[in-house]
Design an enzyme around this catalytic site. Structure first.
Site, PDB file in Angstrom:
ATOM      1  N   LYS A 126       4.023   6.953   3.151  1.00  0.00           N
ATOM      2  CA  LYS A 126       3.574   6.454   4.293  1.00  0.00           C
ATOM      3  C   LYS A 126       1.857   6.180   3.960  1.00  0.00           C
ATOM      4  CE  LYS A 126       2.272   5.258   8.382  1.00  0.00           C
ATOM      5  NZ  LYS A 126       2.673   3.903   9.093  1.00  0.00           N
ATOM      6  N   CYS A 134      -4.255   3.912  12.110  1.00  0.00           N
ATOM      7  CA  CYS A 134      -3.320   4.202  10.969  1.00  0.00           C
ATOM      8  C   CYS A 134      -4.285   3.948   9.826  1.00  0.00           C
ATOM      9  CB  CYS A 134      -2.222   3.178  11.107  1.00  0.00           C
ATOM     10  SG  CYS A 134      -1.288   3.256  12.606  1.00  0.00           S
TER      11      CYS A 134
HETATM   12  N1  SAJ Z   1      -7.406  -6.103   8.789  1.00  0.00           N
HETATM   13  C1  SAJ Z   1      -8.366  -7.015   8.277  1.00  0.00           C
HETATM   14  N2  SAJ Z   1      -7.799  -7.837   7.242  1.00  0.00           N
HETATM   15  C2  SAJ Z   1      -6.721  -8.068   7.035  1.00  0.00           C
HETATM   16  C3  SAJ Z   1      -5.721  -7.405   7.498  1.00  0.00           C
HETATM   17  C4  SAJ Z   1      -6.093  -6.396   8.518  1.00  0.00           C
HETATM   18  O1  SAJ Z   1      -9.506  -6.666   8.427  1.00  0.00           O
HETATM   19  O2  SAJ Z   1      -6.340  -8.793   6.109  1.00  0.00           O
HETATM   20  C5  SAJ Z   1      -7.750  -5.116   9.670  1.00  0.00           C
HETATM   21  C6  SAJ Z   1      -7.238  -5.547  11.180  1.00  0.00           C
HETATM   22  O3  SAJ Z   1      -8.049  -6.299  11.662  1.00  0.00           O
HETATM   23  C7  SAJ Z   1      -7.376  -4.111  12.007  1.00  0.00           C
HETATM   24  C8  SAJ Z   1      -6.990  -3.368  10.659  1.00  0.00           C
HETATM   25  O4  SAJ Z   1      -7.135  -4.009   9.360  1.00  0.00           O
HETATM   26  O5  SAJ Z   1      -8.562  -3.773  12.228  1.00  0.00           O
HETATM   27  C9  SAJ Z   1      -5.595  -2.829  10.495  1.00  0.00           C
HETATM   28  O6  SAJ Z   1      -4.665  -3.816  11.074  1.00  0.00           O
HETATM   29  P1  SAJ Z   1      -3.227  -4.013  10.294  1.00  0.00           P
HETATM   30  O7  SAJ Z   1      -2.698  -5.281  10.832  1.00  0.00           O
HETATM   31  O8  SAJ Z   1      -3.619  -4.196   8.786  1.00  0.00           O
HETATM   32  O9  SAJ Z   1      -2.478  -2.646  10.304  1.00  0.00           O
HETATM   33  P2  SAJ Z   1      -2.123  -1.832  11.611  1.00  0.00           P
HETATM   34  O10 SAJ Z   1      -3.059  -0.546  11.793  1.00  0.00           O
HETATM   35  O11 SAJ Z   1      -1.928  -2.710  12.742  1.00  0.00           O
HETATM   36  O12 SAJ Z   1      -0.721  -1.542  11.182  1.00  0.00           O
HETATM   37  C10 SAJ Z   1      -0.643  -0.690   9.818  1.00  0.00           C
HETATM   38  C11 SAJ Z   1       0.746  -1.516   9.127  1.00  0.00           C
HETATM   39  N3  SAJ Z   1       0.616  -0.683   7.680  1.00  0.00           N
HETATM   40  C12 SAJ Z   1       0.517  -1.978   6.739  1.00  0.00           C
HETATM   41  O13 SAJ Z   1       0.620  -2.687   6.670  1.00  0.00           O
HETATM   42  C13 SAJ Z   1       0.586  -1.173   5.226  1.00  0.00           C
HETATM   43  C14 SAJ Z   1       2.049  -0.967   9.638  1.00  0.00           C
HETATM   44  O14 SAJ Z   1       2.991  -1.689   8.900  1.00  0.00           O
HETATM   45  C15 SAJ Z   1       2.038   0.658   9.974  1.00  0.00           C
HETATM   46  O15 SAJ Z   1       3.159   0.879  10.672  1.00  0.00           O
HETATM   47  C16 SAJ Z   1       0.978   1.091  10.876  1.00  0.00           C
HETATM   48  O16 SAJ Z   1      -0.294   0.588  10.248  1.00  0.00           O
HETATM   49  C17 SAJ Z   1       1.003   2.535  11.004  1.00  0.00           C
HETATM   50  O17 SAJ Z   1       1.345   2.931  12.241  1.00  0.00           O
HETATM   51  O18 SAJ Z   1       0.663   3.345   9.992  1.00  0.00           O
END
Ligand code: SAJ
Length: 436
Positions: A206, A260
């Protein structure tokens, strides 16, 4: 082990409540437990106290059917799912106090052959720690019959009800029997593969998934800073580079938020501080990105002359949700309000009714409707790519300094083209669209 009919889900948050609701929808009797009376009351009334697509229908349906109810007390059950927060301490080590509190409430209810699952994202060893805590309170029990496993959640906020069903799951047992029992429970609703391993590997898997994403976002954020310096449009750059069959660069932004990705990598750093160099650098780079955004605002305000009005579009940690946890947008809004005290800050966040606590004390920041903010603003700072903002007509940005940290307007072929093309737009406004 006895058949699992009744499940207690401890923690009715962004993960616990969807899990409770989907288990209830699949015929099990679910008792949800939360420390918040407000959450308990909301769930018992069939309501969801946060925004998550489709969850409302699941919760309302299950409560109406009598398969889901909530309480402050931990009941007797055949299985327990612990889905409580694991924040980090000041030194970035994990704070396991919520897990410990849940274990303390579960222990007195146990007969001995139940399944206890930790879903909360946890540092390596946390599942064993939880089991030891239960066994210390109940020396009459042992892992010969009690089954303890870690089943980390992997669902993406905004797509939780879909991904609960479609994502593969990793299940790590303290014993093989525990892993098998947990697989049985999750197969009630998970249509994808359920992969068995030991608890520590599941915990680490994870953390590794979220660190992988953090490192890759840090790469994109670094590219945006480099591109800005070199006068290159980073959104175009990434689009082009991603046309390579083995390149898939993520998107830059104002920093990384949420509970996360901005948190979990620290658990690896804390577990192996000497060795987790790249993971730590990525955390530092992503945590540093808001500084760069604030410096962009400073420059725009210098150009505009004060007193100026800054529209801050978006406070959530990402698009189309109301979740503000660890949101870089809130930190940025707060810093702008503090550092540019003469500026008037108009914060636009369509998913909330009042400013988050962290911003309530700032006298020069107010929650504003999108249209009004755009009309009044000299500087438009886009921090979250909510759908509402994508609809902003290009001409309402004319003549303003635009800082687009998510690339919704500032990318070839999207609204930026329109912004640049609109008639009557002053030349300097076109140049003010900050390419990064
Ligand atoms: N972000 C960026 N650029 C990107 C993607 C995301 O700046 O290309 C930023 C987002 O704006 C946000 C942060 O990253 O601030 C996190 O967003 P996210 O969509 O990447 O992830 P979370 O936190 O919503 O969910 C993640 C997911 N993990 C992965 O994709 C590996 C989700 O599957 C997990 O279940 C979740 O963390 C968790 O609960 O751990």
């Amino acid at each position: 082990m006895a058949e699992i009919n009744k499940v207690a889900v401890i923690g009715l948050g962004y993960i616990g409540l969807p899990t409770a609701a989907i288990l209830a929808a699949n015929g099990l009797t679910i008792k949800g437990v939360d420390v918040s009376q407000r959450t308990v009351d909301a769930v018992n009334a069939g309501r969801v106290p946060f925004v998550e697509p489709d969850l409302g229908a699941f919760v309302a349906g299950a409560v109406a059917q009598g398969t889901l109810s909530a309480s402050l007390e931990t009941p007797e059950a055949d299985a327990y799912i612990v889905a409580v927060p694991t924040p980090f301490n000041a030194d970035h080590s994990a704070d396991l106090s919520y897990i410990e509190a849940a274990a303390d409430k579960i222990a007195p209810q146990l007969k001995g052959d139940e399944l206890v699952i930790l879903e909360s994202t946890s540092p390596p060893g946390a599942t064993e720690h939880m089991a030891n805590r239960i066994l210390a309170a109940r020396p009459d029990l042992s892992l010969d019959t009690l089954k303890v496993a870690h089943c980390p959640e992997r669902v993406l906020p905004g797509r939780v009800m879909v991904e609960l069903v479609t994502n593969d799951r990793i299940v790590g047992g303290l014993t093989p029997e525990a892993a098998e029992a947990a697989r049985g429970l999750y197969s009630n609703f998970c249509d994808a593969d359920i992969l068995l391993t030991d608890a520590k590997t599941a915990e680490m898997a994870k953390l590794v998934e979220n660190s992988y994403r953090d490192v890759n976002i840090a790469f994109a954020n670094e590219l945006s800073i480099i591109s800005d310096k070199l006068g290159i449009n980073v959104w175009e750059l990434i689009e082009l580079a991603n046309r390579h069959p083995r390149v898939n660069i993520l998107q830059p932004g104002p920093g990384v938020g949420g509970h996360c990705i901005a948190v979990d990598p620290w658990f690896i750093v804390a577990a192996a501080p000497e060795d987790a160099k790249l993971i730590k650098q990525a955390r530092d780079s992503n945590d540093g990105k808001p500084n760069w955004v604030v410096s962009k605002v400073e420059k725009a305000l210098e150009d505009t002359g004060s007193p100026a009005t800054v529209a801050v579009l978006g406070l959530a940690f990402k698009a189309n949700i109301d979740d503000m946890r660890e949101s870089p947008a809130i930190g940025i809004a707060s810093r702008i309000a503090e550092e540019f005290a003469s500026a008037r800050i108009l914060a636009v966040e369509p998913h909330i009714e009042e400013l988050p606590k962290a911003l309530q004390d700032r006298v020069n920041i107010e929650l504003t409707e999108l249209d009004a903010a755009l009309e009044l603003a000299d500087v438009v700072l886009l921090l979250v790519d909510h759908d509402q903002f994508k609809m902003v007509p290009a001409n309402s940005l004319a003549g303003k300094r635009v800082i687009d940290t998510r690339g919704i307007w500032d990318r070839p072929g999207s609204a930026a083209g329109d912004v640049a093309a609109i008639n009557g737009m002053p030349e300097e406004a076109v140049h003010a669209i900050v390419a990064h």
